[in-house]
Design an enzyme around this catalytic site. Structure first.
Site, PDB file in Angstrom:
ATOM      1  N   HIS A  20       0.812  -1.218   0.000  1.00  0.00           N
ATOM      2  CA  HIS A  20       0.000   0.000   0.000  1.00  0.00           C
ATOM      3  C   HIS A  20       0.847   1.271   0.000  1.00  0.00           C
ATOM      4  O   HIS A  20       0.337   2.356  -0.243  1.00  0.00           O
ATOM      5  CB  HIS A  20      -0.985   0.004   1.180  1.00  0.00           C
TER       6      HIS A  20
ATOM      7  N   ASP B 148       0.034  -7.638   1.344  1.00  0.00           N
ATOM      8  CA  ASP B 148       0.494  -6.255   1.506  1.00  0.00           C
ATOM      9  C   ASP B 148       2.017  -6.173   1.542  1.00  0.00           C
ATOM     10  O   ASP B 148       2.595  -5.453   2.353  1.00  0.00           O
ATOM     11  CB  ASP B 148      -0.107  -5.612   2.760  1.00  0.00           C
TER      12      ASP B 148
ATOM     13  N   GLY C 187       3.496   6.268   8.357  1.00  0.00           N
ATOM     14  CA  GLY C 187       4.858   6.440   7.883  1.00  0.00           C
ATOM     15  C   GLY C 187       5.755   5.296   8.302  1.00  0.00           C
ATOM     16  O   GLY C 187       6.813   5.075   7.710  1.00  0.00           O
ATOM     17  N   ASN C 188       5.344   4.553   9.337  1.00  0.00           N
ATOM     18  CA  ASN C 188       6.072   3.346   9.732  1.00  0.00           C
ATOM     19  C   ASN C 188       5.775   2.176   8.801  1.00  0.00           C
ATOM     20  O   ASN C 188       6.477   1.151   8.832  1.00  0.00           O
ATOM     21  CB  ASN C 188       5.720   2.921  11.156  1.00  0.00           C
ATOM     22  N   SER C 189       4.733   2.291   7.990  1.00  0.00           N
ATOM     23  CA  SER C 189       4.334   1.187   7.118  1.00  0.00           C
ATOM     24  C   SER C 189       5.495   0.736   6.241  1.00  0.00           C
ATOM     25  O   SER C 189       6.128   1.548   5.555  1.00  0.00           O
ATOM     26  CB  SER C 189       3.165   1.606   6.233  1.00  0.00           C
TER      27      SER C 189
ATOM     28  N   GLY D  81      -9.347 -26.646  -2.544  1.00  0.00           N
ATOM     29  CA  GLY D  81     -10.573 -26.777  -3.333  1.00  0.00           C
ATOM     30  C   GLY D  81     -11.770 -27.236  -2.542  1.00  0.00           C
ATOM     31  O   GLY D  81     -12.537 -28.100  -2.995  1.00  0.00           O
ATOM     32  N   VAL D  82     -11.954 -26.652  -1.339  1.00  0.00           N
ATOM     33  CA  VAL D  82     -13.105 -27.008  -0.511  1.00  0.00           C
ATOM     34  C   VAL D  82     -13.750 -25.749   0.038  1.00  0.00           C
ATOM     35  O   VAL D  82     -13.108 -24.706   0.170  1.00  0.00           O
ATOM     36  CB  VAL D  82     -12.698 -27.914   0.683  1.00  0.00           C
TER      37      VAL D  82
END
Length: 508
Positions: A124, A154, A227-229, A285-286
């Site tokens: 992001h 992410d 800003g820490n992202s 696939g369940v």
């Protein structure tokens, strides 16, 4: 003199004994310290040595995004002589102006994981960027190339090019599975554009599911702000054990609850992006739902943990491996499956093509199956049943209807399929009406619901439903397990039985 000599001798003896006791005590204490678990470390006196060592590899991610031009609103003119006409003309002129394209800048964090310039950050932070610049702690700037990104986890990976023979400082991945609640951690990043900011705290929780079923996050009280992202979360060995990605905050600032993507998940995603240009995830696939005590009681078993299978896709890895509707998956590749979210994560983390032992409970017995993990399709086909346009769409008045447990049931037919938009692949008994205060109404069974099976036995008529219910009553049970399909979704529902079938159904 003889008395004083005796006292002196006694004093020397006592002194010697005290020395022996003290020595023994120190030896015992040292031995106890030597067997103390290495992980049980106290808070460091200072984080300064770690910060000095690690901060050169933590970077600022600066992005530029072009905002497209926007057409102004064309406002009408007012008739001559209207009050406040001059003010309206000024307002109209401003609204009619076309907005020119403009550039928006944003900041985030990241860190270098290879001396050649491989940089990790959040998706992001860079997903809408036209230009990406990586700024090192010493102020040097490098244009960055986006190697790949994955919205589901992410995570994004960038590349910056070194100069002549230059090697970038970098940090190493740690094992996030080894971190325990209460362990000390340290975050370095650029909150609010304040570069090289250091915060510290502890791992306050693990395996948090907040906005995706692809990651179980590490929760920390180390201060994480906007800003820490994309910045790293370090353990006390200086290894990256998480990628800071989100906060919980009513105010927008830090309140002591931050979340980081575990390093074991992040490093796997980055490896996939570098090797394949996309993230390949395991696929079974369940359709699944979590087990509950009510479902276990309905089945007459004690197992109330696991993932219950509600649907098996044709030709899927599950179908090829022998998994059936109604199976309760309790182990995947040797790991316990506590609920459906855990199974989903374990499957996605499994290497494509790997044969896996799967333990299921089927008819109260444990069965071990061998399933080869497939690759999750990029876009799973979403089939939306379309109503048949032929006929008047009204239910067949001749349907064989019967009152069962406060529900009016009838066999499926073409008219009912058209009315409730039920796909031809769905078979069972349809619910036409539900008594308002019945147990069926309380578990939100509604008109249009198709009962596919009861206690894992397929049904096609109300009489078959009643027969299974009577068997359950004879066995002393007061609940049944109903597999239903409503608007394309299939799920198991534990249904409490009524004492009498005397309730007249009315529309819920």
């Amino acid at each position: 003199m003889s008395t004083n000599l005796v006292k002196a001798i006694d004093t020397r003896q006592w002194t010697g004994m005290l020395r022996i006791m003290l020595t023994a005590t120190l030896v015992l204490a040292a031995a106890m310290m030597s067997v103390r678990p290495a992980a049980a470390r106290g808070a460091p006196e200072s984080f300064a040595d770690l910060v000095e060592k690690l901060s050169p590899a933590v970077v600022n991610i600066s992005t530029v995004q072009t905002i497209p031009a926007r057409k102004g609103r064309r406002m009408p003119n007012l008739p001559e002589g209207m009050p406040f006409g001059d003010l309206w003309d000024q307002f109209r002129d401003r609204m009619d102006e076309d907005e020119e394209p403009r550039q928006a800048q944003s900041l985030g964090s990241g860190f270098i994981v290879d001396a050649t310039g491989i940089v990790v950050t959040n998706n992001h932070v860079v997903e809408e960027a036209d230009e990406i610049t990586v700024i090192l702690a010493d102020g040097d700037e490098y244009p960055a190339k986006l190697l790949g990104r994955d919205a589901l986890s992410d995570i994004a990976v960038l590349k910056i090019e070194p100069g002549n023979g230059e090697k970038f400082p970098f940090v190493k991945w740690g094992d996030s599975d080894k971190e325990r609640i209460g362990d000390w951690v340290m975050a370095i990043g650029n909150p609010f554009g304040l570069s090289s900011t250091v915060t510290a705290g502890i791992v306050s929780a693990r395996n948090r599911s907040i906005n995706t079923n692809d990651v179980e996050f590490i929760q920390t009280d180390a201060s994480i702000n906007r800003g820490n992202s994309g910045g790293p979360l370090f353990n006390m060995d200086g290894d990256v054990i998480g990628v800071n990605t989100a906060i919980f905050s009513p105010s927008g600032g830090n309140v002591g609850i931050g979340f980081a993507i575990p390093s074991n998940d992040a490093s796997r995603v980055i490896r996939e992006l570098q090797e394949h240009g996309k993230v390949r995830r395991g696929w079974l696939g369940v359709g699944i739902q979590p087990m509950t005590k009510e479902i276990a009681e309905s089945l007459g078993i004690e197992q109330d943990e696991g993932a219950m299978v509600t649907r098996v896709e044709p030709a899927s890895p599950a179908a090829k491996g022998g998994i059936q509707d109604g199976d309760i998956i309790t182990k995947w590749d040797g790991k316990d499956v506590k609920d459906s979210n855990r199974l989903s994560l374990l499957v996605k983390r499994t290497d494509i093509g790997k044969p896996v032992d799967v333990i299921v409970i089927r008819n109260k017995a444990r069965v071990t199956l061998k399933v080869t993990t497939g690759e999750l399709p990029a876009e799973l086909a979403q089939v939306t049943p379309q109503p048949d346009q032929d006929g008047d769409g009204r239910p067949d008045e001749r349907a064989d209807r019967q009152l069962v447990e406060g529900m009016e049931l009838a066999p499926l037919n073409d008219g009912l399929r058209r009315q409730y938009e039920i796909d031809e692949s769905v078979e069972g008994v349809i619910v036409l009406r539900v008594a308002r205060h019945s147990p069926a109404a309380r578990v939100r069974i509604r008109p249009g619901t198709v009962i596919i099976s009861v206690n894992q036995r397929d049904v096609s008529s109300a009489a078959e439903v009643m027969e299974i219910i009577e068997d359950a009553r004879d066995a002393g049970r007061d609940r049944i397990l109903v597999l239903v399909n409503y608007r394309g979704n299939t799920v198991h529902i534990p249904l409490k039985l009524m004492e009498e079938d005397a309730v007249e159904p009315g529309e819920e």
